[in-house]
Design an enzyme around this catalytic site. Structure first.
Site, PDB file in Angstrom:
ATOM      1  N   LYS A 266      17.136  12.815  21.579  1.00 31.26           N
ATOM      2  CA  LYS A 266      18.177  12.979  20.559  1.00 31.26           C
ATOM      3  C   LYS A 266      18.537  11.631  19.963  1.00 31.26           C
ATOM      4  O   LYS A 266      18.395  10.604  20.624  1.00 31.26           O
ATOM      5  CB  LYS A 266      19.446  13.552  21.211  1.00 31.26           C
ATOM      6  N   ARG A 340      17.235  27.292  26.693  1.00 32.69           N
ATOM      7  CA  ARG A 340      16.629  28.626  26.741  1.00 32.69           C
ATOM      8  C   ARG A 340      15.632  28.751  27.889  1.00 32.69           C
ATOM      9  O   ARG A 340      15.419  29.847  28.410  1.00 32.69           O
ATOM     10  CB  ARG A 340      15.984  28.947  25.377  1.00 32.69           C
TER      11      ARG A 340
END
Ligand code: BES
Ligand code: MN
Ligand code: ZN
Length: 489
Positions: A266, A340
């Site tokens: 990130k 996920r």
């Protein structure tokens, strides 16, 4: 926070007597007579503050009630199930600021608001507003004043207070863990906090560690966790107070104790906020704590997969193909879409081992959720209309807002991979919140399922609407919601 009930008595000494005021009204709800020595002061103050929602006026009196606090609750047509909670939070903040050792709130009369709902909101608002994250402050400013509720005494009121205390306690517990910095809260320490809580409440506690996760086929948790020296854990807490034959409700919460993005790193800006990527898991822990304290006569299982998502020589990579607990394979295209993967394993495990009657998961899953709905409403995606409706009904009562997004087969197609059963990202940035949910949908079969993406609401961000009971940091979103749902089963 200590809380007690007292019937109204004009001769009782109190440092601060607090009452609600409807917009443009000339009276304090529930207070019929005002000492003539101060009546004109009160009258003038009522005119000045005009009862606008959230407005507070404090009148020093020199009588048995040393101060009278007027708290505006706005127009009656605009009342919501949050009005009393919100304003009570404001009162609690004022009480703390004034350093009173006790404050008394007059319960609004029947005709204005349902007393059980009001008393619950007063307790929740005050208790949640009194929490501050100050574990790492050398000087603790914090003294919490005692709350007195002025109301006729009854078993119903007493019970509502006790319930609201426990519910708010679950929310505060969730916040207090979620606020911990990532150097202190690793998957291992999170599991230890969870164990302490579960033991205290006599719930069954299990933790699955790295080796066993790998050998038992938790390919998602294993892959995401392998880049950090802080090893992954899967936390399982069981509250078994229903009939033995009754299927449980399974709650699953994402607990990434820090999300750097991994190899798909990130950008640096606001990366510190990714300590809040464990909020879904903390919500589940908060719910479990309260479920057991409330002694709900049902079976509930909390499952919290926890990892740290780090870049390093042993990290999983874009291009990897992994096998999930369900047996399905997933092509990794972005290591920052890690939530996920760990949730898919936990959902499949929950369905397989508990044959639950419902599965509800919480996760700070997608930045796209913030783009779509902002920071005051969570996204909900479901495979079952009945379950969905019950959760929406609960949300109306607790005012933790949800908005449903669709999940049809076209979205399911968007995560199909050329080389594996699925890929862990959709097509570009299109419908990012839904394609993440599509990935989760593949982890379970027919069990009624609700997924709640709390990326926007799990902690206070720049666009978050200020609420006195949501001080800076984690909000505990979802704790009250699910407790409301479970209590009405
Ligand atoms: N934890 C983040 C989602 C997130 C980001 C929540 C910012 C709250 C604030 C999640 O793991 C993530 O990084 N998701 C990616 C998915 C993408 C790579 C498909 C995202 O949303 O950018
Ligand atoms: Mn991520
Ligand atoms: Zn994440």
């Amino acid at each position: 926070m200590k809380i007690r009930v007292e019937e109204y008595n004009p001769n009782r000494k109190t440092p601060m007597l607090c009452g609600f005021v409807i917009e443009d009204s000339d009276k304090i709800l529930g207070l019929s007579k005002i000492d003539s020595k101060i009546a004109h002061h009160v009258e003038q103050a009522l005119i000045d503050m005009c009862g606008k929602i959230g407005k507070i006026a404090v009148i020093p009196t020199g009588i048995t009630a040393q101060r009278i606090l007027l708290a505006g609750i706005g127009k009656k047509e605009k009342f919501t199930n949050d009005t009393i909670r919100y304003v009570s939070g404001k009162i609690a903040q004022k009480a703390k600021e004034l350093k009173v050792k006790e404050f008394s709130i007059i319960l609004p009369p029947n005709a204005v608001a349902d007393p059980i709902s009001s008393v619950s909101q007063i307790v929740e608002g005050c208790k949640m507003a009194s929490y501050r994250f100050e574990k790492y402050k050398s000087e603790k400013e914090h003294i919490v004043p005692e709350l007195v509720i002025i109301s006729p005494k009854s078993d119903k009121i007493t019970k509502a207070i006790r319930t609201a205390e426990i519910v708010a306690g679950g929310s505060v517990f969730a916040k207090s863990i979620a606020n911990l910095p990532p150097n202190e809260c690793t998957p291992t320490t999170l599991a230890n906090f969870a164990r302490d809580m579960a033991k205290k409440n006599k719930m069954k506690f299990t933790v699955i560690s790295k080796k066993e996760l790998k050998s038992k086929g938790f390919g998602g948790i294993t892959a995401v966790g392998q880049g950090s020296k802080n090893e992954p854990k899967m936390i399982i807490i069981e509250h078994n107070k229903g009939r033995t034959t009754e299927k449980p409700i399974v709650l699953v919460g994402k607990a990434v104790t820090f999300d750097t993005g991994g190899i798909s790193l990130k950008p640096g800006e606001k990366m510190d906020e990714m300590k809040f990527d464990k909020c879904g898991g903390c919500t589940v822990l908060g719910i479990m704590k309260s479920v057991s304290e409330l002694k709900l006569p049902i079976n509930v299982v909390g499952i919290v997969p926890s990892v740290e998502n780090m870049p390093g020589g042993e990290s999983y990579r874009p291009g990897d193909i992994i096998k999930l607990y369900s047996g399905k394979t997933a092509e990794i295209l972005n290591t920052d879409a890690e939530g996920r993967l760990i949730l898919a394993d936990a959902l499949s495990y929950g369905e397989k081992h508990y044959s639950p009657r419902a599965i509800i998961d919480f996760a700070t899953l997608t930045g796209a959720c913030i783009i779509a709905l902002g920071t005051n409403v969570a996204a909900m995606i479901s495979s079952n209309d009945r379950l969905k409706q019950k959760i929406l009904d609960a949300s109306k009562r607790t005012t933790e807002e949800l908005w449903e997004l669709p999940l049809n087969d076209d979205y399911m197609d968007m995560i199909k991979s050329d080389v594996a059963d699925m890929k862990n990202v959709g097509i570009g940035r299109a419908a990012g919140t839904i394609t993440a949910a599509a990935f989760l949908r593949n982890a379970i079969n027919d069990t009624p399922w609700v997924h709640i993406d709390i990326a926007g609401v799990a902690w206070t961000q720049v666009a978050t609407k200020e609420k006195p009971y949501n001080p800076k940091g984690a909000t505990g979103f979802g704790v009250r919601l699910i407790l409301e749902y479970l209590q009405n089963l």
